[in-house]
Scaffold this motif. Sequence first.
Motif, PDB file in Angstrom:
ATOM      1  N   PHE A 154       0.851  -1.179   0.000  1.00  0.00           N
ATOM      2  CA  PHE A 154       0.000   0.000   0.000  1.00  0.00           C
ATOM      3  C   PHE A 154       0.898   1.243   0.000  1.00  0.00           C
ATOM      4  O   PHE A 154       1.791   1.350   0.838  1.00  0.00           O
ATOM      5  CB  PHE A 154      -0.892   0.023   1.248  1.00  0.00           C
ATOM      6  CG  PHE A 154      -1.808  -1.169   1.372  1.00  0.00           C
ATOM      7  CD1 PHE A 154      -3.143  -1.063   1.027  1.00  0.00           C
ATOM      8  CD2 PHE A 154      -1.335  -2.386   1.838  1.00  0.00           C
ATOM      9  CE1 PHE A 154      -3.994  -2.163   1.140  1.00  0.00           C
ATOM     10  CE2 PHE A 154      -2.170  -3.490   1.953  1.00  0.00           C
ATOM     11  CZ  PHE A 154      -3.503  -3.371   1.610  1.00  0.00           C
ATOM     12  N   PHE A 155       0.632   2.176  -0.919  1.00  0.00           N
ATOM     13  CA  PHE A 155       1.397   3.417  -1.009  1.00  0.00           C
ATOM     14  C   PHE A 155       0.425   4.599  -0.959  1.00  0.00           C
ATOM     15  O   PHE A 155      -0.674   4.537  -1.530  1.00  0.00           O
ATOM     16  CB  PHE A 155       2.177   3.490  -2.321  1.00  0.00           C
ATOM     17  CG  PHE A 155       3.267   2.463  -2.467  1.00  0.00           C
ATOM     18  CD1 PHE A 155       4.600   2.816  -2.327  1.00  0.00           C
ATOM     19  CD2 PHE A 155       2.963   1.137  -2.761  1.00  0.00           C
ATOM     20  CE1 PHE A 155       5.605   1.874  -2.479  1.00  0.00           C
ATOM     21  CE2 PHE A 155       3.962   0.177  -2.903  1.00  0.00           C
ATOM     22  CZ  PHE A 155       5.288   0.554  -2.764  1.00  0.00           C
ATOM     23  N   GLY A 156       0.826   5.680  -0.292  1.00  0.00           N
ATOM     24  CA  GLY A 156      -0.036   6.844  -0.237  1.00  0.00           C
ATOM     25  C   GLY A 156       0.700   8.095   0.172  1.00  0.00           C
ATOM     26  O   GLY A 156       1.773   8.031   0.790  1.00  0.00           O
ATOM     27  N   THR A 195       2.583  -3.896   8.101  1.00  0.00           N
ATOM     28  CA  THR A 195       3.905  -3.401   8.487  1.00  0.00           C
ATOM     29  C   THR A 195       4.237  -2.131   7.718  1.00  0.00           C
ATOM     30  O   THR A 195       4.087  -2.076   6.492  1.00  0.00           O
ATOM     31  CB  THR A 195       4.988  -4.465   8.210  1.00  0.00           C
ATOM     32  OG1 THR A 195       4.688  -5.637   8.967  1.00  0.00           O
ATOM     33  CG2 THR A 195       6.365  -3.950   8.614  1.00  0.00           C
ATOM     34  N   GLN A 196       4.701  -1.115   8.435  1.00  0.00           N
ATOM     35  CA  GLN A 196       5.058   0.164   7.833  1.00  0.00           C
ATOM     36  C   GLN A 196       6.556   0.208   7.553  1.00  0.00           C
ATOM     37  O   GLN A 196       7.376  -0.059   8.435  1.00  0.00           O
ATOM     38  CB  GLN A 196       4.658   1.312   8.778  1.00  0.00           C
ATOM     39  CG  GLN A 196       4.728   2.682   8.169  1.00  0.00           C
ATOM     40  CD  GLN A 196       3.657   2.909   7.105  1.00  0.00           C
ATOM     41  OE1 GLN A 196       2.760   2.085   6.917  1.00  0.00           O
ATOM     42  NE2 GLN A 196       3.768   4.005   6.386  1.00  0.00           N
ATOM     43  N   PHE A 198       4.783   3.877   2.596  1.00  0.00           N
ATOM     44  CA  PHE A 198       4.213   2.619   2.135  1.00  0.00           C
ATOM     45  C   PHE A 198       4.345   1.542   3.211  1.00  0.00           C
ATOM     46  O   PHE A 198       5.164   1.631   4.127  1.00  0.00           O
ATOM     47  CB  PHE A 198       4.882   2.143   0.841  1.00  0.00           C
ATOM     48  CG  PHE A 198       6.351   1.853   0.949  1.00  0.00           C
ATOM     49  CD1 PHE A 198       6.803   0.590   1.282  1.00  0.00           C
ATOM     50  CD2 PHE A 198       7.293   2.845   0.699  1.00  0.00           C
ATOM     51  CE1 PHE A 198       8.162   0.309   1.377  1.00  0.00           C
ATOM     52  CE2 PHE A 198       8.653   2.588   0.779  1.00  0.00           C
ATOM     53  CZ  PHE A 198       9.092   1.317   1.114  1.00  0.00           C
ATOM     54  N   GLY A 199       3.505   0.537   3.059  1.00  0.00           N
ATOM     55  CA  GLY A 199       3.520  -0.605   3.966  1.00  0.00           C
ATOM     56  C   GLY A 199       3.143  -1.868   3.218  1.00  0.00           C
ATOM     57  O   GLY A 199       2.791  -1.837   2.031  1.00  0.00           O
TER      58      GLY A 199
END
Length: 300
Positions: free
Chosen positions: A131-133, A153-154, A229-230
């Motif tokens: 996940f990216f933001g 997990t980050q 992201f994580g």
Amino acid sequence: MNISKQIPIVDATKITRKEFESTYLRPQKPVILRGLWKQYPAYDKWTMDYFKQSMGDIEVELFSSKQANPSETLKVAHAKMRFDKYLDLIEKEPTDLRLFLFPVFKHKPELIKDFGYPKITGRYLKIPFMFFGPAGSITRMHQDIDLSNVFLTQFAGKKRVVLFAPDQSELLYRLPFNVHSTVDIDNPDYDTYPGLKFAEGCTGLLEHGDTLFMPSGYWHHIEYVEGGFGLSVRTLGASIGTIVKGGFNVTIRRKFDDLMRAMFDQKWFNYKKKIAFKRAEKAMQKVNKNNGGNSQPAYN
């Protein structure tokens, strides 16, 4: 609405599998496991620059919560962009575009060698996603439809996470036949959604190397405090009933909801909202009864 309770944080190097499963997994209680991934190369290797250089030329599909229909799962991308350009964007400029459920390992299979599945538990579903933001972007509050346990997990940046247990669903105005709500917990409208006054959740901040254990069915609202992201890995739900219900959600309930929305569109959405409000009213009455008839929330 009370979200002042903090998600507990434990040192992942000092908790055994037996302790984790007895204290958090079986009781289905969230926890932040600090340093769980230190044992893997990804902990230090995975950076923005690393992904720009190693796979920056691929095209990715991006999604915007602001443009999304609140009654449905995000399925159709709102934009497309080269991966390296997107990473530059979320590091430097404001945007609402997010990249989620990204199957990064299909594009770069050798990344699998950079991590494993922590032995703090078992029964992993070995389909990891990233996940990216950008800073300020929001992952609207929802439940994961398959009802799996999630380890998020980050690796870069920070995320603010707000969680609500499944038993808060009615007070959060869950829309029937899917796993979404129309409430905004950052700007709660208590006049429209009075049930929110009785909802109780917990809050945490994920930084580099933190792993959030999110039990099956937990509502989650995630805000990117910084661009980053994580990665998430999942395990099967804690009970046979949960596993069966998750499978039913994915294979039948979601398809039925999609069909009804295609046939009736706004009328279907309005019908679901009507049900959600009725359920919230019953939930408030139950809370009041448990509080001895007190119409006020159970906290000060």
